[in-house]
Motif scaffolding. Sequence first.
Motif, short mmCIF file in Angstrom:
data_model
loop_
_atom_site.label_atom_id
_atom_site.label_comp_id
_atom_site.label_asym_id
_atom_site.label_seq_id
_atom_site.Cartn_x
_atom_site.Cartn_y
_atom_site.Cartn_z
N UNK A 96 0.85 -1.20 0.00
CA UNK A 96 0.00 0.00 0.00
C UNK A 96 0.88 1.24 0.00
N UNK A 97 0.32 2.33 -0.49
CA UNK A 97 1.02 3.61 -0.50
C UNK A 97 0.08 4.68 0.04
N UNK A 98 0.60 5.53 0.92
CA UNK A 98 -0.17 6.62 1.52
C UNK A 98 0.16 7.93 0.80
N UNK A 99 -0.86 8.61 0.28
CA UNK A 99 -0.66 9.92 -0.32
C UNK A 99 -0.51 10.97 0.77
N UNK A 100 0.59 11.72 0.75
CA UNK A 100 0.86 12.71 1.80
C UNK A 100 0.84 14.12 1.21
N UNK A 101 1.98 14.77 1.15
CA UNK A 101 2.10 16.12 0.58
C UNK A 101 3.59 16.37 0.37
N UNK A 102 4.02 17.63 0.41
CA UNK A 102 5.42 17.94 0.14
C UNK A 102 6.28 17.69 1.37
N UNK A 103 7.57 17.49 1.15
CA UNK A 103 8.52 17.37 2.25
C UNK A 103 8.60 18.71 2.98
N UNK A 104 8.85 18.64 4.28
CA UNK A 104 8.91 19.86 5.09
C UNK A 104 7.58 20.19 5.73
N UNK A 105 6.52 19.45 5.37
CA UNK A 105 5.20 19.66 5.94
C UNK A 105 4.82 18.52 6.87
N UNK A 106 3.77 18.73 7.64
CA UNK A 106 3.34 17.74 8.61
C UNK A 106 2.78 16.49 7.95
N UNK A 107 2.06 16.65 6.82
CA UNK A 107 1.49 15.48 6.14
C UNK A 107 2.56 14.45 5.81
N UNK A 108 3.70 14.92 5.29
CA UNK A 108 4.73 13.98 4.90
C UNK A 108 5.32 13.29 6.12
N UNK A 109 5.61 14.06 7.18
CA UNK A 109 6.18 13.46 8.38
C UNK A 109 5.21 12.48 9.02
N UNK A 110 3.95 12.88 9.15
CA UNK A 110 2.93 12.04 9.77
C UNK A 110 2.66 10.82 8.88
N UNK A 111 2.44 11.04 7.59
CA UNK A 111 2.05 9.97 6.68
C UNK A 111 3.13 8.92 6.48
N UNK A 112 4.38 9.35 6.36
CA UNK A 112 5.45 8.38 6.15
C UNK A 112 5.69 7.56 7.42
N UNK A 113 5.62 8.22 8.59
CA UNK A 113 5.77 7.49 9.84
C UNK A 113 4.64 6.51 10.07
N UNK A 114 3.41 6.94 9.77
CA UNK A 114 2.25 6.07 9.93
C UNK A 114 2.33 4.87 8.98
N UNK A 115 2.73 5.10 7.74
CA UNK A 115 2.87 4.01 6.77
C UNK A 115 3.87 2.97 7.28
N UNK A 116 4.99 3.43 7.81
CA UNK A 116 5.99 2.51 8.35
C UNK A 116 5.45 1.73 9.53
N UNK A 117 4.69 2.42 10.38
CA UNK A 117 4.09 1.79 11.57
C UNK A 117 3.13 0.68 11.17
N UNK A 118 2.28 0.96 10.18
CA UNK A 118 1.32 -0.03 9.70
C UNK A 118 2.05 -1.20 9.04
N UNK A 119 3.03 -0.88 8.19
CA UNK A 119 3.77 -1.94 7.50
C UNK A 119 4.46 -2.87 8.50
N UNK A 120 5.05 -2.28 9.51
CA UNK A 120 5.79 -3.05 10.51
C UNK A 120 4.88 -4.00 11.28
N UNK A 121 3.70 -3.50 11.64
CA UNK A 121 2.83 -4.27 12.52
C UNK A 121 1.85 -5.19 11.80
#
Length: 325
Positions: A32-57
């Motif tokens: 799966x891939x999560x659509x976020x936004x540009x780097x330097x914004x909260x969407x990217x930080x939140x979305x990439x971390x959440x995607x990793x969290x889901x993938x891991x678990x």
Amino acid sequence: MRFQSIAATALAYAVFATPVLAQDRSGWPASFTVGTASQGGTYFAYGSGWANFVAKNLGVSGGAEITGGPVQNMALVHTGDLKLGLTTMGPAREAVDGQSPLAPGMKMDNVCAMFPMYETPFSIAALSSSGIASISDIPPGATIGFGPAGSTSDTYFPRMMEALGVDFKRRNGSWSDLGGQLQDGLIDVVAFAAGIPIPAVSQLEVQTDVNVIGMNDDEAKTITDSFPVSEFIIPASTYQSLDEPSRVVSMWNFAMVNCDMPESFVYEVTKLTMENNSEMVSIHRAALHSVPENYTQNQALPWHPGAARWFNENGYPIDDAAIKH
């Protein structure tokens, strides 16, 4: 259009994670891939971390993709080009009603809500050396950076500035790029719409003195009367540049999913996220508000059956009429 993809593969986690064993994994995506936004914004930080969290678990390969933000994410999740995404309620409502600027007339009705994320404050930053300490200080013809084209900020903040009588020139770009342009004196103001703390602002104030600008009584009333937002207070502890709380306006964000995704998969993702808030907060502080009690803030999207099942089982009732069938 080609986007950068930040992948967190299941292989990378195979040694470290013990996947959740769902009763029914039929139809689950291989990745799966999560659509976020540009780097330097909260969407990217939140979305990439959440995607990793889901993938891991959950033991499914997953990652985040840099996109133009909520407006584009609605389109990508609706078509199924992305399975998951992050959006803001204003752009979500417009897309569902067929008023998306990306595809006027197309009702993006194959997008379902998963869980509440946080509120997006609309805040303004300028260099202290500019002398801009309030909205009324913004000089006529000032160049304002509004974030990526089609983002929540770019969709709403220019209209807000016009409603407040600000005369400006418009500039688009990633939050990181606009922060650099502000520091270099190439633009006068950056108008952010992102969860706090905004990484670009935190990075910028380490380098130079910054004014984080709020709204006065009249300005806040003008905006809340004219746009789908509510008042919001940015705590003084959010940025080292703030000496006192800053009053702005905000709009809610939700995680969304393509409505055709399997119920069991969406249920497990929702369960994992809603039952592990401390882990989400470790990804980004804005996740303090990613709690089930805020599910009532969804006024735009139908609920995915998998997400609705978790909320209903845990005492957060969702009417059947509000669920996608």
